[in-house]
Design a protein around this motif. Sequence first.
Motif, PDB file in Angstrom:
ATOM      1  N   SER A 210     100.399  82.271  38.563  1.00 27.65           N
ATOM      2  CA  SER A 210     101.810  82.644  38.561  1.00 27.65           C
ATOM      3  C   SER A 210     102.092  83.681  37.469  1.00 27.65           C
ATOM      4  CB  SER A 210     102.674  81.393  38.356  1.00 27.65           C
ATOM      5  OG  SER A 210     104.042  81.733  38.325  1.00 27.65           O
ATOM      6  N   GLN A 211     101.553  83.457  36.288  1.00 26.52           N
ATOM      7  CA  GLN A 211     101.763  84.421  35.202  1.00 26.52           C
ATOM      8  C   GLN A 211     101.103  85.760  35.510  1.00 26.52           C
ATOM      9  OE1 GLN A 211     103.796  83.896  32.339  1.00 26.52           O
ATOM     10  NE2 GLN A 211     103.566  86.113  32.475  1.00 26.52           N
ATOM     11  N   LEU A 212      99.924  85.735  36.119  1.00 32.00           N
ATOM     12  CA  LEU A 212      99.260  86.985  36.489  1.00 32.00           C
ATOM     13  C   LEU A 212     100.067  87.755  37.535  1.00 32.00           C
ATOM     14  CD1 LEU A 212      95.543  85.770  36.618  1.00 32.00           C
ATOM     15  CD2 LEU A 212      96.579  87.289  34.906  1.00 32.00           C
ATOM     16  N   VAL A 213     100.663  87.048  38.478  1.00 34.41           N
ATOM     17  CA  VAL A 213     101.513  87.699  39.486  1.00 34.41           C
ATOM     18  C   VAL A 213     102.738  88.314  38.802  1.00 34.41           C
ATOM     19  CG1 VAL A 213     102.969  87.315  41.519  1.00 34.41           C
ATOM     20  CG2 VAL A 213     100.691  86.301  41.419  1.00 34.41           C
ATOM     21  N   MET A 214     103.354  87.554  37.886  1.00 36.48           N
ATOM     22  CA  MET A 214     104.510  88.095  37.158  1.00 36.48           C
ATOM     23  C   MET A 214     104.113  89.324  36.338  1.00 36.48           C
ATOM     24  SD  MET A 214     106.859  84.924  35.837  1.00 36.48           S
ATOM     25  CE  MET A 214     105.570  83.853  35.235  1.00 36.48           C
ATOM     26  N   ASN A 215     102.965  89.257  35.666  1.00 32.23           N
ATOM     27  CA  ASN A 215     102.504  90.387  34.856  1.00 32.23           C
ATOM     28  C   ASN A 215     102.321  91.643  35.703  1.00 32.23           C
ATOM     29  OD1 ASN A 215     102.428  88.595  32.711  1.00 32.23           O
ATOM     30  ND2 ASN A 215     100.194  88.556  32.557  1.00 32.23           N
ATOM     31  N   ARG A 216     101.987  91.451  36.951  1.00 39.08           N
ATOM     32  CA  ARG A 216     101.792  92.568  37.876  1.00 39.08           C
ATOM     33  C   ARG A 216     103.115  93.095  38.440  1.00 39.08           C
ATOM     34  NH1 ARG A 216      97.694  92.104  42.926  1.00 39.08           N
ATOM     35  NH2 ARG A 216      99.433  92.422  44.321  1.00 39.08           N
ATOM     36  N   GLY A 217     104.192  92.346  38.206  1.00 38.31           N
ATOM     37  CA  GLY A 217     105.501  92.758  38.709  1.00 38.31           C
ATOM     38  C   GLY A 217     105.764  92.341  40.138  1.00 38.31           C
TER      39      GLY A 217
ATOM     40  N   ALA B  88      99.944  71.255  46.452  1.00 35.01           N
ATOM     41  CA  ALA B  88      99.578  71.847  45.162  1.00 35.01           C
ATOM     42  C   ALA B  88      98.595  73.002  45.363  1.00 35.01           C
ATOM     43  CB  ALA B  88      98.989  70.786  44.240  1.00 35.01           C
ATOM     44  N   ILE B  89      97.635  72.815  46.246  1.00 39.79           N
ATOM     45  CA  ILE B  89      96.680  73.882  46.549  1.00 39.79           C
ATOM     46  C   ILE B  89      97.397  75.046  47.217  1.00 39.79           C
ATOM     47  CG2 ILE B  89      94.692  74.501  47.994  1.00 39.79           C
ATOM     48  CD1 ILE B  89      93.659  71.594  47.410  1.00 39.79           C
ATOM     49  N   SER B  90      98.291  74.759  48.134  1.00 39.05           N
ATOM     50  CA  SER B  90      99.038  75.825  48.823  1.00 39.05           C
ATOM     51  C   SER B  90      99.848  76.653  47.839  1.00 39.05           C
ATOM     52  CB  SER B  90      99.961  75.231  49.888  1.00 39.05           C
ATOM     53  OG  SER B  90      99.216  74.604  50.902  1.00 39.05           O
ATOM     54  N   LYS B  91     100.488  75.990  46.895  1.00 33.70           N
ATOM     55  CA  LYS B  91     101.298  76.694  45.889  1.00 33.70           C
ATOM     56  C   LYS B  91     100.428  77.680  45.106  1.00 33.70           C
ATOM     57  CE  LYS B  91     104.148  75.974  41.802  1.00 33.70           C
ATOM     58  NZ  LYS B  91     103.968  75.427  40.493  1.00 33.70           N
ATOM     59  N   ALA B  92      99.304  77.210  44.601  1.00 31.12           N
ATOM     60  CA  ALA B  92      98.405  78.083  43.841  1.00 31.12           C
ATOM     61  C   ALA B  92      97.810  79.169  44.729  1.00 31.12           C
ATOM     62  CB  ALA B  92      97.297  77.251  43.199  1.00 31.12           C
ATOM     63  N   MET B  93      97.465  78.803  45.946  1.00 30.50           N
ATOM     64  CA  MET B  93      96.812  79.730  46.850  1.00 30.50           C
ATOM     65  C   MET B  93      97.700  80.916  47.204  1.00 30.50           C
ATOM     66  SD  MET B  93      94.651  78.898  50.238  1.00 30.50           S
ATOM     67  CE  MET B  93      93.441  78.039  49.247  1.00 30.50           C
ATOM     68  N   LEU B  94      98.992  80.686  47.348  1.00 31.03           N
ATOM     69  CA  LEU B  94      99.884  81.788  47.698  1.00 31.03           C
ATOM     70  C   LEU B  94      99.913  82.844  46.596  1.00 31.03           C
ATOM     71  CD1 LEU B  94     102.679  79.772  49.462  1.00 31.03           C
ATOM     72  CD2 LEU B  94     101.108  81.428  50.500  1.00 31.03           C
ATOM     73  N   ASP B  95      99.886  82.416  45.336  1.00 32.51           N
ATOM     74  CA  ASP B  95      99.824  83.396  44.254  1.00 32.51           C
ATOM     75  C   ASP B  95      98.443  84.044  44.179  1.00 32.51           C
ATOM     76  OD1 ASP B  95     102.495  83.215  43.496  1.00 32.51           O
ATOM     77  OD2 ASP B  95     102.118  81.652  42.010  1.00 32.51           O
ATOM     78  N   TYR B  96      97.389  83.284  44.459  1.00 25.97           N
ATOM     79  CA  TYR B  96      96.041  83.854  44.470  1.00 25.97           C
ATOM     80  C   TYR B  96      95.941  84.938  45.549  1.00 25.97           C
ATOM     81  CZ  TYR B  96      90.996  84.302  44.597  1.00 25.97           C
ATOM     82  OH  TYR B  96      89.719  84.807  44.559  1.00 25.97           O
ATOM     83  N   ILE B  97      96.455  84.651  46.732  1.00 29.49           N
ATOM     84  CA  ILE B  97      96.411  85.627  47.827  1.00 29.49           C
ATOM     85  C   ILE B  97      97.200  86.876  47.458  1.00 29.49           C
ATOM     86  CG2 ILE B  97      97.184  86.044  50.200  1.00 29.49           C
ATOM     87  CD1 ILE B  97      96.362  83.106  50.794  1.00 29.49           C
ATOM     88  N   GLU B  98      98.310  86.698  46.753  1.00 32.07           N
ATOM     89  CA  GLU B  98      99.086  87.857  46.301  1.00 32.07           C
ATOM     90  C   GLU B  98      98.234  88.764  45.409  1.00 32.07           C
ATOM     91  OE1 GLU B  98     102.110  90.561  45.600  1.00 32.07           O
ATOM     92  OE2 GLU B  98     102.041  88.982  47.119  1.00 32.07           O
ATOM     93  N   LEU B  99      97.371  88.164  44.619  1.00 30.81           N
ATOM     94  CA  LEU B  99      96.541  88.929  43.689  1.00 30.81           C
ATOM     95  C   LEU B  99      95.251  89.458  44.308  1.00 30.81           C
ATOM     96  CD1 LEU B  99      96.924  86.500  40.670  1.00 30.81           C
ATOM     97  CD2 LEU B  99      97.809  88.845  40.757  1.00 30.81           C
ATOM     98  N   LYS B 100      94.594  88.647  45.134  1.00 30.40           N
ATOM     99  CA  LYS B 100      93.232  88.957  45.588  1.00 30.40           C
ATOM    100  C   LYS B 100      93.067  89.055  47.101  1.00 30.40           C
ATOM    101  CE  LYS B 100      89.732  88.436  43.494  1.00 30.40           C
ATOM    102  NZ  LYS B 100      88.720  89.377  43.132  1.00 30.40           N
ATOM    103  N   GLY B 101      94.093  88.723  47.862  1.00 31.89           N
ATOM    104  CA  GLY B 101      93.933  88.700  49.305  1.00 31.89           C
ATOM    105  C   GLY B 101      93.359  87.361  49.756  1.00 31.89           C
TER     106      GLY B 101
END
Length: 162
Positions: A44-51, A111-124
């Motif tokens: 989540s923080q990495l996604v925010m850092n990316r804007g 919980a996995i889905s929540k994290a995964m959505l931000d991971y996909i935003e960053l890495k596909g």
Amino acid sequence: MSKATYHRLDIAARQLETAVILFLSGRNLYSAITLAGAASGILSQLVMNRGSETFVDYARRVHNLLNGFTPPREKFNKRINDSMGINALKHHAPTDPPSIDLDLEKAAEEAISKAMLDYIELKGQQDPFILAFLNRMWLTKDGPNLMTKFNATPNKIFRRTS
């Protein structure tokens, strides 16, 4: 072992991958939830850092569209994490009860889905552990019907991506 430098995205990816492996194998769902929660905090923080828009911010925006107000970010994130058992499995205050009421499989999946959505935003979504989890969701959640509903969703509800 000597000291090394680790990128937070790599750390979160391994936490999330382990959570998915535990979940798909039906083993130690407590740890799957805890690992997914830890990964989610980093991602989540990495996604925010990316804007870009995080899962929590997306959920707050949808909440606003449906209810006419946007809840505060930290309070809303705590509520989401509480509903998934993330906080209860990571913390234990002196006033907390000695047991936890939780639908363990549902909580792990969420919980996995929540994290995964931000991971996909960053890495596909090309990583094998992402594809394995998405495939399981497709098969167990009636993927074709979900796509029909998705295609009927108003554009203003879609997640903003970078």
